[in-house]
Design an enzyme around this catalytic site. Structure first.
Site: not given
Ligand code: PDD
Length: 285
Positions: A32, A146, A178, A202
């Site tokens: 996703y 992801k 994280e 991620l």
């Molecule tokens: N989440 N780490 C994890 C485990 C995440 O699920 C996310 C993002 C990030 C940050 O990634 P980015 O900067 O590309 O949004 C780091 C999204 C927003 C979600 O699951 O809703």
């Protein structure tokens, strides 16, 4: 109308149906993305779509469309939905097939679903900062994908929520990885540290924007693992994600960071990040 993009077609939300034998539903066998929309424009869209395709490739899932075709359809979805400020959620699964763990024998097409949601920027939290707790990272060893499998993340976020916190900061033993849905940064003596983008986290798109802003603006940054001890001793801490942007962390496990105030380096990065949004999507209202 509330539009959903499903396998290349736009349908009204209540008519968007997925089979109970979809592999995303049964196995979490899919991937996703969440893309931010400001002023009706997607922020860092290329980076998100490239990561989407990379995630698919990592689980040997083929997609029946190109990045360019998908980008065009997402833009159409935004226009149809009249979305100005919000997000696009999209996912692709390994399609519909009788339930068996191994991939389906024949070439089953993937299932793609995308829809929009109106979402304000979290302005008050960006101003005041948020509280966090520490939890053990119990996830698998391919957190760079992801994946729709988010149980570890869900349990971590639930623990944060039950403790009145915005986010759970995960660690494997002493090493901080994280957040449950964000990347974590610490600042010590003017240097920013954040976990390297390896298989344990991620590779956040927001994280990469921040790293580039640091380099362009002469802010010292190092991608390396830091410990819970270093986290506790940090001058400033912040987290980043598509929806949280550059979010100051002011409490960890009940202990104040920087006397419970967002710090100066975090403030500078927030300003630089807003300028980057403006550059890509126009002035924020
Ligand atoms: N989440 N780490 C994890 C485990 C995440 O699920 C996310 C993002 C990030 C940050 O990634 P980015 O900067 O590309 O949004 C780091 C999204 C927003 C979600 O699951 O809703």
């Amino acid at each position: 109308m509330n539009w959903t993009l499903i396998n290349g077609e736009f349908v009204e939300r209540s008519n968007a149906k997925v089979d109970i034998e979809d592999r995303g539903y049964q196995f979490g066998d899919g991937i996703y993305e969440v893309i931010r929309v400001y002023n009706g424009k997607m922020f860092t869209v290329k980076e998100h779509l490239e990561r989407f395709f990379r995630s698919a490739e990592s689980i040997s899932m083929s997609l029946e469309f190109t990045i360019e075709q998908l980008a065009t359809q997402l833009q159409e979805l935004i226009v149809k939905s009249n979305l100005k400020l919000g997000i696009i959620y999209m996912q692709a699964t390994r399609g519909v097939a009788p339930r068996t763990h191994a991939f389906p024998a024949q070439n089953v097409p993937s299932t793609l679903v995308a829809y929009t949601k109106e979402l304000e920027r979290p302005l008050q939290k960006l101003e005041n900062g948020v509280q966090t707790i520490l939890v053990e990272d119990i996830r698998w060893l391919r957190c760079d994908i992801k994946s729709l499998n988010l149980l570890g993340n869900v349990l971590a976020k639930q623990k944060a929520s039950e403790n009145g916190c915005y986010e759970a900061i995960q660690s494997r033993g002493q090493e901080v990885t994280e957040g449950s849905s964000s990347n974590i940064f610490i600042i010590k003596d003017g240097v920013i540290y954040t976990h390297a983008s390896d298989n344990l986290i991620l590779k956040g798109i927001t994280k990469d924007v921040i790293l580039n802003l640091c380099v362009d603006n002469g802010i010292q940054v190092e991608e390396r693992t830091f410990t819970k001890e270093e986290l506790a001793a940090a001058d400033e801490v912040f987290l980043s994600s598509t929806t949280s942007e550059v979010m100051p962390v002011i409490v960890i496990d009940g202990n104040a960071v920087n006397n419970g105030e967002p710090g100066l380096v975090t403030r500078k990065l927030q300003a630089l990040f807003e300028a980057e949004i403006t550059r890509q999507c126009g002035t924020l209202k």
